[in-house]
Design a protein around this motif. Structure first.
Motif, PDB file in Angstrom:
ATOM      1  N   ALA A  97       1.903   7.218 -10.420  1.00  0.00           N
ATOM      2  CA  ALA A  97       1.536   5.839 -10.741  1.00  0.00           C
ATOM      3  C   ALA A  97       0.021   5.686 -10.856  1.00  0.00           C
ATOM      4  CB  ALA A  97       2.087   4.893  -9.678  1.00  0.00           C
ATOM      5  N   ILE A  98      -0.729   6.310  -9.948  1.00  0.00           N
ATOM      6  CA  ILE A  98      -2.193   6.232 -10.010  1.00  0.00           C
ATOM      7  C   ILE A  98      -2.686   6.923 -11.280  1.00  0.00           C
ATOM      8  CG2 ILE A  98      -4.362   6.907  -8.889  1.00  0.00           C
ATOM      9  CD1 ILE A  98      -3.031   6.605  -6.200  1.00  0.00           C
ATOM     10  N   ALA A  99      -2.073   8.061 -11.612  1.00  0.00           N
ATOM     11  CA  ALA A  99      -2.469   8.782 -12.824  1.00  0.00           C
ATOM     12  C   ALA A  99      -2.217   7.926 -14.062  1.00  0.00           C
ATOM     13  CB  ALA A  99      -1.708  10.097 -12.925  1.00  0.00           C
ATOM     14  N   ALA A 113      -0.963   1.713   3.682  1.00  0.00           N
ATOM     15  CA  ALA A 113       0.043   2.497   4.406  1.00  0.00           C
ATOM     16  C   ALA A 113      -0.277   2.514   5.900  1.00  0.00           C
ATOM     17  CB  ALA A 113       0.102   3.911   3.859  1.00  0.00           C
ATOM     18  N   GLU A 114      -1.569   2.642   6.193  1.00  0.00           N
ATOM     19  CA  GLU A 114      -2.026   2.669   7.582  1.00  0.00           C
ATOM     20  C   GLU A 114      -1.669   1.363   8.284  1.00  0.00           C
ATOM     21  OE1 GLU A 114      -5.818   5.494   8.320  1.00  0.00           O
ATOM     22  OE2 GLU A 114      -6.287   3.412   7.856  1.00  0.00           O
ATOM     23  N   SER A 115      -1.914   0.252   7.586  1.00  0.00           N
ATOM     24  CA  SER A 115      -1.663  -1.050   8.204  1.00  0.00           C
ATOM     25  C   SER A 115      -0.161  -1.299   8.412  1.00  0.00           C
ATOM     26  CB  SER A 115      -2.259  -2.170   7.352  1.00  0.00           C
ATOM     27  OG  SER A 115      -1.468  -2.384   6.214  1.00  0.00           O
ATOM     28  N   GLU A 116       0.660  -0.562   7.676  1.00  0.00           N
ATOM     29  CA  GLU A 116       2.109  -0.710   7.856  1.00  0.00           C
ATOM     30  C   GLU A 116       2.682   0.414   8.713  1.00  0.00           C
ATOM     31  OE1 GLU A 116       4.105  -1.251   4.104  1.00  0.00           O
ATOM     32  OE2 GLU A 116       2.589  -2.661   3.408  1.00  0.00           O
ATOM     33  N   ASP A 117       1.789   1.226   9.321  1.00  0.00           N
ATOM     34  CA  ASP A 117       2.205   2.338  10.176  1.00  0.00           C
ATOM     35  C   ASP A 117       3.098   3.345   9.475  1.00  0.00           C
ATOM     36  OD1 ASP A 117       0.859   2.209  12.543  1.00  0.00           O
ATOM     37  OD2 ASP A 117       2.187   0.695  13.423  1.00  0.00           O
ATOM     38  N   CYS A 118       2.792   3.641   8.213  1.00  0.00           N
ATOM     39  CA  CYS A 118       3.572   4.638   7.487  1.00  0.00           C
ATOM     40  C   CYS A 118       2.781   5.944   7.406  1.00  0.00           C
ATOM     41  CB  CYS A 118       3.885   4.168   6.071  1.00  0.00           C
ATOM     42  SG  CYS A 118       4.926   2.716   6.025  1.00  0.00           S
ATOM     43  N   ASP A 119       3.488   7.072   7.555  1.00  0.00           N
ATOM     44  CA  ASP A 119       2.805   8.360   7.479  1.00  0.00           C
ATOM     45  C   ASP A 119       2.630   8.808   6.043  1.00  0.00           C
ATOM     46  OD1 ASP A 119       2.350   8.716  10.137  1.00  0.00           O
ATOM     47  OD2 ASP A 119       4.277   9.709  10.511  1.00  0.00           O
ATOM     48  N   GLN A 120       3.531   8.328   5.184  1.00  0.00           N
ATOM     49  CA  GLN A 120       3.401   8.696   3.779  1.00  0.00           C
ATOM     50  C   GLN A 120       2.980   7.480   2.952  1.00  0.00           C
ATOM     51  OE1 GLN A 120       6.765   9.834   1.286  1.00  0.00           O
ATOM     52  NE2 GLN A 120       5.743  11.780   0.887  1.00  0.00           N
ATOM     53  N   VAL A 121       2.017   7.705   2.069  1.00  0.00           N
ATOM     54  CA  VAL A 121       1.605   6.644   1.156  1.00  0.00           C
ATOM     55  C   VAL A 121       2.618   6.597   0.027  1.00  0.00           C
ATOM     56  CG1 VAL A 121      -0.276   5.746  -0.247  1.00  0.00           C
ATOM     57  CG2 VAL A 121      -0.778   7.224   1.693  1.00  0.00           C
ATOM     58  N   ASP A 122       3.248   5.443  -0.155  1.00  0.00           N
ATOM     59  CA  ASP A 122       4.307   5.357  -1.152  1.00  0.00           C
ATOM     60  C   ASP A 122       4.004   4.293  -2.199  1.00  0.00           C
ATOM     61  OD1 ASP A 122       6.639   6.250  -2.292  1.00  0.00           O
ATOM     62  OD2 ASP A 122       7.659   6.407  -0.346  1.00  0.00           O
ATOM     63  N   GLY A 175      -3.945  14.124  -8.588  1.00  0.00           N
ATOM     64  CA  GLY A 175      -3.190  14.744  -7.495  1.00  0.00           C
ATOM     65  C   GLY A 175      -4.100  15.440  -6.502  1.00  0.00           C
ATOM     66  N   ARG A 176      -5.076  16.181  -7.038  1.00  0.00           N
ATOM     67  CA  ARG A 176      -5.988  16.910  -6.139  1.00  0.00           C
ATOM     68  C   ARG A 176      -6.876  15.958  -5.344  1.00  0.00           C
ATOM     69  NH1 ARG A 176      -9.233  21.786  -7.611  1.00  0.00           N
ATOM     70  NH2 ARG A 176     -10.194  20.476  -9.197  1.00  0.00           N
ATOM     71  N   MET A 177      -7.327  14.869  -6.013  1.00  0.00           N
ATOM     72  CA  MET A 177      -8.163  13.881  -5.323  1.00  0.00           C
ATOM     73  C   MET A 177      -7.374  13.230  -4.186  1.00  0.00           C
ATOM     74  SD  MET A 177     -10.228  11.933  -8.328  1.00  0.00           S
ATOM     75  CE  MET A 177     -11.627  12.683  -9.136  1.00  0.00           C
ATOM     76  N   CYS A 178      -6.129  12.828  -4.481  1.00  0.00           N
ATOM     77  CA  CYS A 178      -5.293  12.184  -3.457  1.00  0.00           C
ATOM     78  C   CYS A 178      -5.032  13.137  -2.306  1.00  0.00           C
ATOM     79  CB  CYS A 178      -3.962  11.739  -4.065  1.00  0.00           C
ATOM     80  SG  CYS A 178      -4.115  10.317  -5.145  1.00  0.00           S
ATOM     81  N   HIS A 179      -4.780  14.397  -2.656  1.00  0.00           N
ATOM     82  CA  HIS A 179      -4.498  15.382  -1.614  1.00  0.00           C
ATOM     83  C   HIS A 179      -5.679  15.513  -0.654  1.00  0.00           C
ATOM     84  CE1 HIS A 179      -2.503  18.828   0.174  1.00  0.00           C
ATOM     85  NE2 HIS A 179      -3.673  19.451   0.153  1.00  0.00           N
ATOM     86  N   ARG A 220       4.905  11.835  -4.491  1.00  0.00           N
ATOM     87  CA  ARG A 220       4.713  12.220  -5.900  1.00  0.00           C
ATOM     88  C   ARG A 220       4.679  10.994  -6.797  1.00  0.00           C
ATOM     89  NH1 ARG A 220       6.499  17.611  -7.074  1.00  0.00           N
ATOM     90  NH2 ARG A 220       7.250  16.939  -9.101  1.00  0.00           N
ATOM     91  N   GLN A 221       5.491  10.010  -6.402  1.00  0.00           N
ATOM     92  CA  GLN A 221       5.568   8.775  -7.197  1.00  0.00           C
ATOM     93  C   GLN A 221       4.232   8.035  -7.240  1.00  0.00           C
ATOM     94  OE1 GLN A 221       8.744   6.318  -5.652  1.00  0.00           O
ATOM     95  NE2 GLN A 221       9.380   5.790  -7.735  1.00  0.00           N
TER      96      GLN A 221
END
Lengths: 137, 81
Positions: A56-58, B57-66, A35-39, A51-52
């Motif tokens: 998932a990465i974790a 996410a960048e290539s899909e123009d999304c602000d949040q990585v999902d 979480g901290r690395m991603c942040h 959060r998902q």
């Protein structure tokens, strides 16, 4: 027979300690660091991680640890050792050229560091021996 | 400031405990150097996962990585490690 049952209890305890109890805590620790690395990476790119994704990465990282651990153990065993060494890690990083170069450099760094520490320790010892001799005289 | 204020790393203790918990035999141990190297390797793994998802996410123009961004990069990530 007392000894045997003691051994048995000891083994059971160790198995419980090793498996169920801290397992969740270990997972939580990995989750926290991921979480901290991603942040911190997200901040650099002005994007947030849901959060998902972090979960998932974790989870993926944790399972990758399982694969790494089994590989490392097999490599060490193959070299007739019971301790995993940096050579085994080098072998675990063989699939990607960039990664194996990266690990190779880290190994060199560690070796240099070790040599520097050794030198420091030796000169320290020599000095103390000198002062000892001085005081004896 | 955001980038270099003490870079996030896995604790040596965590790495050693996680890996040891996955060993098949009790007597298998990790050397100190191996633990340090594995901490580095796991850091690279997480950073790769995060950066590749970010780029997706960048290539899909999304602000949040999902999760769907991560799903797309996951197969290649696993092949690379």
């Amino acid at each position: 027979s007392v000894d045997l049952s003691g051994n048995l209890i000891d083994n059971v305890c160790r198995a419980v300690m090793r498996s169920s109890m801290p397992f969740k805590l270990l997972k939580a620790a990995v989750h926290f660091t991921v979480g901290r690395m991603c942040h911190s990476l997200g901040e650099d790119h002005r994007r947030t991680f849901s959060r998902q994704v972090i979960a998932a990465i974790a989870e993926t990282t944790f399972r990758q640890c399982d694969i790494f651990a089994k590989d490392l153990e097999a490599f060490a065993r193959h070299a007739k050792r019971s301790t995993v060494s940096s050579e085994d890690v080098k072998l675990a990083a063989r699939r990607s050229t960039a990664l194996s170069i990266f690990i190779q450099n880290k190994i060199e760094e560690l070796k240099n560091q070790e040599q520097r520490d050794l030198k420091k320790k030796n000169t320290g010892k020599r000095k103390s021996r000198d002062t000892e001799e001085d005081s004896r005289e | 400031m955001a980038e270099s204020d003490t870079e996030v790393e896995f604790k040596k203790e965590t790495v050693s405990k996680v890996l040891s918990s996955f060993f098949r035999e009790d007597k298998t141990k990790l050397s100190g150097d191996a633990t340090l190297l594995m901490a580095e390797m796991l850091k690279v793994f997480v950073q790769e996962a995060a950066v590749r998802s970010l780029k997706q996410a960048e290539s899909e123009d999304c602000d949040q990585v999902d999760i769907e961004h991560f799903e797309k990069i996951l197969p290649q990530l696993l092949l690379d490690f």
